[in-house]
Write a protein that holds these residues in place. Sequence first.
Motif, PDB file in Angstrom:
ATOM      1  N   SER A  65       0.815  -1.217   0.000  1.00  0.00           N
ATOM      2  CA  SER A  65       0.000   0.000   0.000  1.00  0.00           C
ATOM      3  C   SER A  65       0.847   1.264   0.000  1.00  0.00           C
ATOM      4  O   SER A  65       0.312   2.367  -0.141  1.00  0.00           O
ATOM      5  N   LEU A  66       2.175   1.125   0.152  1.00  0.00           N
ATOM      6  CA  LEU A  66       3.073   2.279   0.194  1.00  0.00           C
ATOM      7  C   LEU A  66       3.788   2.443  -1.146  1.00  0.00           C
ATOM      8  O   LEU A  66       4.188   1.452  -1.764  1.00  0.00           O
ATOM      9  N   PRO A  67       3.960   3.688  -1.602  1.00  0.00           N
ATOM     10  CA  PRO A  67       4.652   3.915  -2.886  1.00  0.00           C
ATOM     11  C   PRO A  67       6.053   3.313  -2.893  1.00  0.00           C
ATOM     12  O   PRO A  67       6.837   3.523  -1.961  1.00  0.00           O
ATOM     13  N   GLY A  68       6.346   2.538  -3.906  1.00  0.00           N
ATOM     14  CA  GLY A  68       7.658   1.924  -4.017  1.00  0.00           C
ATOM     15  C   GLY A  68       7.860   0.690  -3.165  1.00  0.00           C
ATOM     16  O   GLY A  68       8.935   0.076  -3.197  1.00  0.00           O
ATOM     17  N   HIS A  69       6.866   0.340  -2.372  1.00  0.00           N
ATOM     18  CA  HIS A  69       6.942  -0.847  -1.508  1.00  0.00           C
ATOM     19  C   HIS A  69       8.222  -0.853  -0.681  1.00  0.00           C
ATOM     20  O   HIS A  69       8.998  -1.824  -0.717  1.00  0.00           O
ATOM     21  N   PRO A  70       8.496   0.188   0.100  1.00  0.00           N
ATOM     22  CA  PRO A  70       9.763   0.271   0.836  1.00  0.00           C
ATOM     23  C   PRO A  70       9.854  -0.775   1.938  1.00  0.00           C
ATOM     24  O   PRO A  70       8.842  -1.242   2.466  1.00  0.00           O
TER      25      PRO A  70
END
Length: 309
Positions: free
Chosen positions: A240-245
Motif C-alpha cells: 500500500s506504500l509507494p515503491g513498496h519500501p
Amino acid sequence: MIAAGVLAPGAFASEALTDVNLRDVSLAVNAQGEALVSYVRENGQPRHVLLWDAVNALPPMTDVAQVRFKRDYAGGWRKYHDASYWKHFRNACEPYDGPELPFLVVACKAPDGSFWAVQSWQRRLPHRGVDAWLPAQSAWNFDVSHWNGPLASVELYVDWPKTFNYETEQIFGRFTYAGQPVHGFRTTTSGSPTDGYGRGLYIDTLDSAYGGGWKRETSILFRNPSGSFCYSFYPTNDVSLPGHPSRPAGNGSRYRISVIGPGVTPDLQAEAAGIGNYSGGADDAELERKRLALYDDVTAGDKFCATQR
C-alpha cells in the motif's frame, strides 16, 4: 505468512458521513426517531444531515442487507421538500447516560430510550508508521450510530506464535455482536469489504521501531466465519506504500485496535500491553501455554489462524 485480508487504508465504513474534518458538530433527535447532525465543513459552509430508519445491527446474512441509515444531506428538503425543515427541527435529546465510547464527539438519549452518537477518528493513516503525505490520509472521519441494548464486543490479546519459533509477538482477537461473529462475505482484490457486514480492524503500535507514540501498523479484516483475526509482527514491504519500501517489524510496548461497529452501532477500541521477547524461561512458557489455549478458543473454526498458532 503474516496476515490475510489486508485492507487498503481508509477502507469501507458504512455509516460514515461523507464530509471529513468537521467543526462545530451538534446532534439533535426528535420524537419521530430522526436525528439531525449539523456541522461546518472544511470549506466553511454549514451542513445539516437528517438520518433515520436504522438501529442496531443484524447478524451476517448473505440474503439480507445490513441495516443502514436513510439520509438527507439537504437537511430535510429531499425527504419533505422543505428547505427550512432543519430550522424548526424539534430537539427532544436528553443527556447521554449510555456506555463509555471511544472517539466520542457528541451523544444523546432519544425519547424512546435509545442512544445516538457521533464519533471521530483517523482511518486513512498510511501503514507501517509512515507519515501521511496527502491531506486525505490524515483526515478525521465522522461516524453516526444509533442503538439500544448491549454494544458489540471486541477482544485483543498478545502471544508468541509457536509456528514462528516464538521469535516475534502476535496479536489476536475477535469481534462479536449479540453473541454472533462479525464478518462479511465479499471483498475487493485489495481486501476491502464490499458488503455491509464486513468490518476491518485498524492496528496501532506504541513506541515501536517507527518512532515514539502511536503509529498505524496496518489494517486487516475480521475473518469469515469466525469473526476472529491473527497478526504477527515482521519486517515487510507494504504494497500500500509507494515503491513498496522495506519497513521494520512494528513490535511496540502496547497495541490497540480500532473498529467500526456492526450495522449502525458505535465504533469500538481495545488495547493490550506488549509482552516483549520470548525468554524461554518457565514464566514465559507458562504464559504462552495459557495464551495458546486462549488463542485456540478465540480463533476456533478459522482455517488461516489455525496455521499461525
